[in-house]
Design a protein around this motif. Structure first.
Motif, PDB file in Angstrom:
ATOM      1  N   TRP A 241      81.610  34.541  43.791  1.00 53.77           N
ATOM      2  CA  TRP A 241      80.606  33.373  43.950  1.00 53.77           C
ATOM      3  C   TRP A 241      79.543  33.841  44.749  1.00 53.77           C
ATOM      4  O   TRP A 241      79.729  34.400  45.969  1.00 53.77           O
ATOM      5  CB  TRP A 241      81.131  32.115  44.645  1.00 53.77           C
TER       6      TRP A 241
ATOM      7  N   ILE B 192      79.791  25.657  54.149  1.00 57.18           N
ATOM      8  CA  ILE B 192      79.315  26.031  52.912  1.00 57.18           C
ATOM      9  C   ILE B 192      80.682  25.935  51.826  1.00 57.18           C
ATOM     10  O   ILE B 192      80.548  25.363  50.807  1.00 57.18           O
ATOM     11  CB  ILE B 192      78.913  27.566  52.587  1.00 57.18           C
ATOM     12  N   THR B 193      81.841  26.336  52.372  1.00 58.28           N
ATOM     13  CA  THR B 193      82.950  26.435  51.333  1.00 58.28           C
ATOM     14  C   THR B 193      83.284  24.847  51.299  1.00 58.28           C
ATOM     15  O   THR B 193      83.773  24.625  50.115  1.00 58.28           O
ATOM     16  CB  THR B 193      84.186  27.127  52.061  1.00 58.28           C
TER      17      THR B 193
ATOM     18  N   LEU C 285      73.577  16.902  48.263  1.00 57.23           N
ATOM     19  CA  LEU C 285      73.951  17.826  46.991  1.00 57.23           C
ATOM     20  C   LEU C 285      73.298  17.353  45.849  1.00 57.23           C
ATOM     21  O   LEU C 285      73.338  16.262  45.662  1.00 57.23           O
ATOM     22  CB  LEU C 285      75.660  17.667  47.264  1.00 57.23           C
TER      23      LEU C 285
ATOM     24  N   LEU D 260      73.607  28.016  44.308  1.00 59.44           N
ATOM     25  CA  LEU D 260      74.593  28.974  43.654  1.00 59.44           C
ATOM     26  C   LEU D 260      73.784  29.868  42.906  1.00 59.44           C
ATOM     27  O   LEU D 260      72.472  29.668  42.398  1.00 59.44           O
ATOM     28  CB  LEU D 260      75.295  28.100  42.841  1.00 59.44           C
TER      29      LEU D 260
ATOM     30  N   SER E 278      81.561  22.039  51.261  1.00 61.86           N
ATOM     31  CA  SER E 278      80.436  21.478  50.700  1.00 61.86           C
ATOM     32  C   SER E 278      80.465  21.687  49.072  1.00 61.86           C
ATOM     33  O   SER E 278      79.906  20.928  48.308  1.00 61.86           O
ATOM     34  CB  SER E 278      79.005  21.754  51.211  1.00 61.86           C
ATOM     35  N   PHE E 279      80.956  22.918  48.851  1.00 61.06           N
ATOM     36  CA  PHE E 279      81.209  23.465  47.330  1.00 61.06           C
ATOM     37  C   PHE E 279      82.468  23.084  46.839  1.00 61.06           C
ATOM     38  O   PHE E 279      82.827  23.461  45.541  1.00 61.06           O
ATOM     39  CB  PHE E 279      80.436  24.804  47.311  1.00 61.06           C
TER      40      PHE E 279
ATOM     41  N   GLN F  42      76.881  20.091  39.877  1.00 59.45           N
ATOM     42  CA  GLN F  42      78.451  20.375  40.178  1.00 59.45           C
ATOM     43  C   GLN F  42      78.731  21.991  39.898  1.00 59.45           C
ATOM     44  O   GLN F  42      78.099  22.471  39.165  1.00 59.45           O
ATOM     45  CB  GLN F  42      79.317  19.752  39.068  1.00 59.45           C
ATOM     46  N   ILE F  43      79.710  22.248  40.572  1.00 54.24           N
ATOM     47  CA  ILE F  43      79.917  23.638  40.793  1.00 54.24           C
ATOM     48  C   ILE F  43      80.889  23.944  39.444  1.00 54.24           C
ATOM     49  O   ILE F  43      81.661  23.076  39.124  1.00 54.24           O
ATOM     50  CB  ILE F  43      80.557  24.219  42.024  1.00 54.24           C
TER      51      ILE F  43
ATOM     52  N   PHE G 177      75.617  33.047  46.721  1.00 47.96           N
ATOM     53  CA  PHE G 177      74.846  31.889  47.070  1.00 47.96           C
ATOM     54  C   PHE G 177      73.575  32.441  47.544  1.00 47.96           C
ATOM     55  O   PHE G 177      73.792  33.323  48.575  1.00 47.96           O
ATOM     56  CB  PHE G 177      75.595  31.030  47.916  1.00 47.96           C
TER      57      PHE G 177
ATOM     58  N   VAL H 136      72.303  24.161  41.159  1.00 49.09           N
ATOM     59  CA  VAL H 136      73.475  23.681  41.974  1.00 49.09           C
ATOM     60  C   VAL H 136      73.148  24.198  43.382  1.00 49.09           C
ATOM     61  O   VAL H 136      73.135  25.169  43.703  1.00 49.09           O
ATOM     62  CB  VAL H 136      74.891  24.300  41.481  1.00 49.09           C
TER      63      VAL H 136
ATOM     64  N   ARG I  51      73.167  22.876  47.798  1.00 47.09           N
ATOM     65  CA  ARG I  51      73.545  21.969  48.893  1.00 47.09           C
ATOM     66  C   ARG I  51      72.502  22.135  50.095  1.00 47.09           C
ATOM     67  O   ARG I  51      72.140  23.352  50.405  1.00 47.09           O
ATOM     68  CB  ARG I  51      74.916  22.194  49.612  1.00 47.09           C
TER      69      ARG I  51
END
Length: 171
Positions: free
Chosen positions: A103, A36-37, A127, A9, A39-40, A130-131, A105, A17, A19
């Motif tokens: 957002w 990606i979506t 991971l 992130l 996992s976040f 936390q987002i 990344f 943050v 992954r």
């Protein structure tokens, strides 16, 4: 072959943050977008794009989730294999999800390994962090210099037509 990516992130957040993901080199960028979506914790329904990037993370060519262009020249995630745009000499992508929230990344190829039998790909390996509830605010270096900007700094007198380098009869 399997590509291992670290997806970070944008660094404008207080805590790290990221992954670590594995995906087959022959999967598409849409497959990478989906992992990606997921996992976040995003629902995956917003517009998104990948951008080719150089080593300084400068944004290059866009590869989008949907074709919004009027011509047929746009590259789409669903038609672009990962190994067409990511390889050892070009290991970085920028990924933007939800253009209203922005957002952002940084996606970097960590290594290329042999496929392991018994593992389903794509695979979330690790991971960290936390987002946040909202996307990090973007800070631009130019914003700091803007306070010093004076549009009248040149003392130009727009009433003094004789000293303006302007040809009244240009056409």
């Amino acid at each position: 072959m399997v590509y291992r990516f670290r997806v970070i992130l944008d660094n404008d957040v207080d805590d790290d943050v990221f992954r670590d993901l594995e995906i087959r080199e022959t999967d598409t960028l849409e497959d990478l977008h989906n992992i990606i979506t997921q996992s976040f914790g995003f629902d995956g329904t917003e517009m998104a794009s990948f951008y080719l990037s150089d080593n300084q993370w400068n944004q290059g060519e866009e590869i989008s989730l949907f074709d919004l262009s009027e011509d047929e020249s746009a590259r789409l995630m669903s038609e672009t294999l990962i190994n067409e745009v990511v390889f050892e000499m070009q290991p970085k992508l920028i990924y933007v999800y939800d253009f209203l929230s922005m957002w952002t990344f940084f996606v970097e190829l960590a290594e290329i390994v042999e496929e392991t039998h018994g593992i389903d790909y794509p695979n979330l390996m690790f991971l960290h962090g936390q987002i946040p509830d909202t996307a990090p605010e973007k800070s631009f270096d130019a914003d700091d210099d803007y306070d010093d900007f004076d549009e009248f700094e040149d003392d130009l007198d727009i009433e003094d037509y004789d000293n303006l380098d302007f040809d009244e009869n240009w056409n």
